[in-house]
Design a protein around this motif. Structure first.
Motif, PDB file in Angstrom:
ATOM      1  N   HIS A  60     -21.333  -8.651  15.359  1.00 33.62           N
ATOM      2  CA  HIS A  60     -20.572  -9.635  16.129  1.00 33.62           C
ATOM      3  C   HIS A  60     -19.255  -8.981  16.537  1.00 33.62           C
ATOM      4  O   HIS A  60     -18.334  -8.884  15.729  1.00 33.62           O
ATOM      5  N   GLU A 120     -29.400 -11.097   6.079  1.00 33.75           N
ATOM      6  CA  GLU A 120     -29.709 -10.946   7.501  1.00 33.75           C
ATOM      7  C   GLU A 120     -29.416  -9.533   8.003  1.00 33.75           C
ATOM      8  O   GLU A 120     -30.005  -9.101   8.983  1.00 33.75           O
ATOM      9  N   LEU A 154     -25.182 -20.190   6.102  1.00 35.43           N
ATOM     10  CA  LEU A 154     -25.608 -19.191   7.072  1.00 35.43           C
ATOM     11  C   LEU A 154     -24.468 -18.787   8.013  1.00 35.43           C
ATOM     12  O   LEU A 154     -24.295 -17.608   8.306  1.00 35.43           O
ATOM     13  N   TRP A 155     -23.672 -19.740   8.452  1.00 33.94           N
ATOM     14  CA  TRP A 155     -22.604 -19.419   9.391  1.00 33.94           C
ATOM     15  C   TRP A 155     -21.471 -18.646   8.725  1.00 33.94           C
ATOM     16  O   TRP A 155     -20.699 -17.967   9.405  1.00 33.94           O
ATOM     17  N   GLU A 156     -21.337 -18.715   7.400  1.00 33.72           N
ATOM     18  CA  GLU A 156     -20.278 -17.999   6.685  1.00 33.72           C
ATOM     19  C   GLU A 156     -20.631 -16.538   6.429  1.00 33.72           C
ATOM     20  O   GLU A 156     -19.736 -15.719   6.202  1.00 33.72           O
ATOM     21  N   GLN A 157     -21.896 -16.214   6.442  1.00 33.44           N
ATOM     22  CA  GLN A 157     -22.328 -14.881   6.040  1.00 33.44           C
ATOM     23  C   GLN A 157     -21.709 -13.749   6.859  1.00 33.44           C
ATOM     24  O   GLN A 157     -21.278 -12.757   6.273  1.00 33.44           O
TER      25      GLN A 157
END
Length: 184
Positions: A60, A120, A154-157
């Motif tokens: 990202h 992930e 999941l969004w914190e990973q």
């Protein structure tokens, strides 16, 4: 009718035999002198770890330049402090305290690289490098208890992964200096 079912269930559970007792833990070995570290191997492996970390790219792009301000979470790695005697003069006289702290942090990063924040985006090469380095750093007087890493959403990973890799980069630079000095 539901209270009657609960009563039956309680009675059935009371009739079951108790679960088998867990085996007694083995006594901890008596602390002895640390084996001397293989400074040359540690130097090579710490350089490899730094090289691998430099090659890790953030999936990202917005996280690349991100600096996080945070309260100190309880489950982040042990930090090497001045009192750990990792400075060159202290390393020459007694390296035990420094190596114990390095080992604790390496164990933490090994656990972190195997946790759900890297599910992930697994980093098998980093995990392998940390494992190999751990094999060369002497085991001190047991492992300090570590808190379990809480499962993350999941969004914190990606944010936790970014933070973990940045801290591991800083740690790798520090241990690289320790092993480089001591391997001379």
């Amino acid at each position: 009718m539901a209270p009657l079912r609960r009563l039956r269930l309680c009675l059935l559970l009371a009739l079951l035999p108790p679960p088998p007792a867990a085996p007694a833990p083995a006594p901890a070995p008596a602390p002895g002198p640390l084996r001397p570290p293989d400074w040359a191997a540690c130097k090579v492996l710490s350089r490899e770890l730094s090289r691998l970390l430099a090659a890790v790219r953030e999936p990202h792009p917005v996280l690349e330049g991100l600096q996080l301000l945070e309260d100190e979470p309880q489950n982040w790695p042990p930090r090497i402090r001045c009192s750990d005697a990792c400075d060159p003069p202290s390393l020459e006289s007694n390296h035990t305290r420094c190596l114990q702290r390095v080992r604790q942090a390496l164990q933490h990063y090994r656990d972190l690289l195997g946790s759900d924040i890297f599910r992930e985006q697994p980093q098998p090469q980093l995990q392998s490098a940390v494992e190999r380095l751990l094999r060369h750093v002497p085991d001190g007087h047991g492992r300090a208890p570590r808190p379990l890493l809480a499962p993350t959403l999941l969004w914190e990973q990606p944010v936790h992964r970014h933070r973990a890799l940045n801290r591991l980069r800083s740690f790798a630079a520090l241990i690289g200096r320790v092993f480089n000095h001591s391997a001379r």
